[in-house]
Motif scaffolding. Structure first.
Motif, PDB file in Angstrom:
ATOM      1  N   TRP A  18     -65.290 -79.875  41.054  1.00 56.91           N
ATOM      2  CA  TRP A  18     -64.302 -78.774  41.302  1.00 56.91           C
ATOM      3  C   TRP A  18     -62.913 -78.837  41.114  1.00 56.91           C
ATOM      4  O   TRP A  18     -62.530 -79.997  41.267  1.00 56.91           O
ATOM      5  CB  TRP A  18     -64.671 -78.202  42.838  1.00 56.91           C
ATOM      6  N   LEU A  19     -62.533 -78.036  40.365  1.00 57.50           N
ATOM      7  CA  LEU A  19     -60.992 -78.084  40.184  1.00 57.50           C
ATOM      8  C   LEU A  19     -60.108 -76.822  40.882  1.00 57.50           C
ATOM      9  O   LEU A  19     -60.736 -75.771  40.902  1.00 57.50           O
ATOM     10  CB  LEU A  19     -60.591 -77.914  38.473  1.00 57.50           C
ATOM     11  N   PRO A  20     -59.131 -77.377  41.647  1.00 58.65           N
ATOM     12  CA  PRO A  20     -58.357 -76.320  42.329  1.00 58.65           C
ATOM     13  C   PRO A  20     -57.650 -75.014  41.001  1.00 58.65           C
ATOM     14  O   PRO A  20     -57.551 -75.473  39.894  1.00 58.65           O
ATOM     15  CB  PRO A  20     -57.257 -76.922  42.777  1.00 58.65           C
ATOM     16  N   PRO A  21     -57.680 -74.031  41.738  1.00 59.76           N
ATOM     17  CA  PRO A  21     -56.864 -72.860  40.785  1.00 59.76           C
ATOM     18  C   PRO A  21     -55.332 -73.464  40.248  1.00 59.76           C
ATOM     19  O   PRO A  21     -54.999 -74.427  41.103  1.00 59.76           O
ATOM     20  CB  PRO A  21     -56.623 -71.836  41.663  1.00 59.76           C
ATOM     21  N   GLY A  70     -65.098 -62.481  39.563  1.00 60.96           N
ATOM     22  CA  GLY A  70     -64.502 -62.160  38.496  1.00 60.96           C
ATOM     23  C   GLY A  70     -64.342 -63.363  37.710  1.00 60.96           C
ATOM     24  O   GLY A  70     -63.720 -63.455  36.738  1.00 60.96           O
ATOM     25  N   ASN A  71     -64.663 -64.688  38.518  1.00 60.80           N
ATOM     26  CA  ASN A  71     -64.408 -65.875  37.786  1.00 60.80           C
ATOM     27  C   ASN A  71     -65.699 -66.493  37.411  1.00 60.80           C
ATOM     28  O   ASN A  71     -66.723 -66.711  38.041  1.00 60.80           O
ATOM     29  CB  ASN A  71     -63.820 -66.917  38.819  1.00 60.80           C
ATOM     30  N   PRO A  72     -65.994 -66.735  35.933  1.00 60.28           N
ATOM     31  CA  PRO A  72     -67.309 -66.997  35.186  1.00 60.28           C
ATOM     32  C   PRO A  72     -67.423 -68.393  35.584  1.00 60.28           C
ATOM     33  O   PRO A  72     -68.848 -68.818  35.683  1.00 60.28           O
ATOM     34  CB  PRO A  72     -67.033 -66.995  33.706  1.00 60.28           C
ATOM     35  N   TYR A  73     -66.362 -69.324  36.215  1.00 61.14           N
ATOM     36  CA  TYR A  73     -66.770 -70.858  36.674  1.00 61.14           C
ATOM     37  C   TYR A  73     -66.543 -70.667  38.271  1.00 61.14           C
ATOM     38  O   TYR A  73     -66.492 -71.840  38.726  1.00 61.14           O
ATOM     39  CB  TYR A  73     -66.054 -71.752  35.933  1.00 61.14           C
ATOM     40  N   ALA A  79     -64.266 -66.778  45.863  1.00 62.21           N
ATOM     41  CA  ALA A  79     -64.548 -67.788  45.209  1.00 62.21           C
ATOM     42  C   ALA A  79     -63.223 -68.479  44.819  1.00 62.21           C
ATOM     43  O   ALA A  79     -62.633 -67.837  43.739  1.00 62.21           O
ATOM     44  CB  ALA A  79     -65.618 -67.965  44.109  1.00 62.21           C
ATOM     45  N   LEU A  80     -62.848 -69.734  45.052  1.00 59.53           N
ATOM     46  CA  LEU A  80     -61.354 -70.360  44.581  1.00 59.53           C
ATOM     47  C   LEU A  80     -61.708 -71.373  43.393  1.00 59.53           C
ATOM     48  O   LEU A  80     -62.773 -72.195  43.622  1.00 59.53           O
ATOM     49  CB  LEU A  80     -60.798 -70.832  45.609  1.00 59.53           C
ATOM     50  N   GLY A  81     -60.862 -71.544  42.494  1.00 63.15           N
ATOM     51  CA  GLY A  81     -61.064 -72.523  41.728  1.00 63.15           C
ATOM     52  C   GLY A  81     -62.125 -72.546  40.562  1.00 63.15           C
ATOM     53  O   GLY A  81     -62.663 -71.420  40.387  1.00 63.15           O
ATOM     54  N   PHE A  82     -62.291 -73.667  39.957  1.00 61.84           N
ATOM     55  CA  PHE A  82     -63.205 -73.754  38.827  1.00 61.84           C
ATOM     56  C   PHE A  82     -63.980 -74.869  39.088  1.00 61.84           C
ATOM     57  O   PHE A  82     -63.708 -75.904  39.221  1.00 61.84           O
ATOM     58  CB  PHE A  82     -62.672 -73.939  37.315  1.00 61.84           C
ATOM     59  N   TRP A  83     -65.477 -74.577  38.680  1.00 61.35           N
ATOM     60  CA  TRP A  83     -66.376 -75.616  38.688  1.00 61.35           C
ATOM     61  C   TRP A  83     -66.503 -76.263  37.327  1.00 61.35           C
ATOM     62  O   TRP A  83     -66.515 -75.412  36.250  1.00 61.35           O
ATOM     63  CB  TRP A  83     -67.755 -75.367  39.395  1.00 61.35           C
ATOM     64  N   LYS A  84     -66.547 -77.528  37.081  1.00 60.83           N
ATOM     65  CA  LYS A  84     -66.716 -78.192  35.793  1.00 60.83           C
ATOM     66  C   LYS A  84     -68.137 -78.302  35.372  1.00 60.83           C
ATOM     67  O   LYS A  84     -69.099 -77.812  36.408  1.00 60.83           O
ATOM     68  CB  LYS A  84     -66.120 -79.659  35.720  1.00 60.83           C
ATOM     69  N   SER A  85     -68.380 -78.795  34.431  1.00 57.07           N
ATOM     70  CA  SER A  85     -69.646 -78.695  33.827  1.00 57.07           C
ATOM     71  C   SER A  85     -71.208 -79.029  35.102  1.00 57.07           C
ATOM     72  O   SER A  85     -71.170 -79.990  35.549  1.00 57.07           O
ATOM     73  CB  SER A  85     -70.074 -79.686  32.588  1.00 57.07           C
ATOM     74  N   PRO A  86     -71.793 -78.063  35.261  1.00 53.22           N
ATOM     75  CA  PRO A  86     -72.665 -78.302  36.134  1.00 53.22           C
ATOM     76  C   PRO A  86     -73.652 -79.332  35.952  1.00 53.22           C
ATOM     77  O   PRO A  86     -74.163 -79.527  34.791  1.00 53.22           O
ATOM     78  CB  PRO A  86     -73.411 -76.872  36.253  1.00 53.22           C
TER      79      PRO A  86
END
Length: 198
Positions: free
Chosen positions: A132-135, A110-113, A92-99
């Motif tokens: 979604w935000l890129p890494p 290993g990524n909590p988001y 899983a790549l990057g980070f999701w913002k507030s769901p």
């Protein structure tokens, strides 16, 4: 009379057990589903037909620090597991913002988001937007959004994919190493020229 009550209790327990889905996760996918993205719906296989869902992605390319909005178009749905991945990878790549409402983060790779899943079985619609935000580093050249979408406990589709989005040429994520190597190589060439070895 006591035997009748015992039989009634046993029969009620069996009936409730049959009606409540065993091995289902109405409050979200488990972390064990991160890699294969298969829900734990005991004895129920994913649909083999073409999924009635598709992605609407806000941009054809990504740039670190710039959010990408994603919507899932099609019928309403109740369950979801959504990740961003590079070609041929299950990370899983990057980070999701507030769901959005009725969804939550799921720790993957290993990524909590790293992923988004449903938090309940309330209906989600095409108006539900995921951001979604890129890494910040290690960006691949292309990214695809991948989902498992459940219309109900018994009916779900896996491997629902968006079109690829490309790394914007202005993106700096993952470009740090080449920029350090290039000046060193240029300096070495200059020194060799100065000392007459070329």
């Amino acid at each position: 009379m006591a035997q009748w009550n015992l039989c009634l209790l046993f029969g009620s327990t069996v009936l409730c057990t049959m009606l409540i889905p065993c091995g289902a996760f109405p409050t979200g996918a488990p972390a064990s589903a991160c890699e294969n993205m298969l829900p734990v719906h005991t004895g129920i296989q994913p649909q083999q037909t073409l999924a009635p869902y598709e992605f609407l992605v806000s941009s054809p390319s990504f740039l670190n620090g710039q959010p990408i909005n994603i919507q899932i178009l099609g019928p309403t749905y109740r369950g979801l597991l959504l990740e961003a991945r590079s070609f041929g990878s299950t990370t899983a790549l990057g980070f999701w913002k507030s769901p959005p409402n009725n969804t939550k983060f799921l720790q993957c790779s290993g990524n909590p988001y790293g992923a988004v899943t449903h938090s309940n079985t309330n209906l989600k619609t095409r108006q539900t937007a995921y951001t979604w935000l890129p890494p910040n580093s290690g960006c691949p050249s292309v990214v695809t959004f991948v989902a498992t979408v459940a219309w109900s406990h018994e009916i779900y589709w896996t491997n629902v994919k968006s079109k690829v989005i490309w790394k914007n040429p202005k993106a700096t994520c993952g470009a740090e190493t080449p920029t350090r190597i290039l000046p060193a190589a240029a300096l070495l060439s200059l020194l060799l020229i100065l000392f007459g070895h070329i």
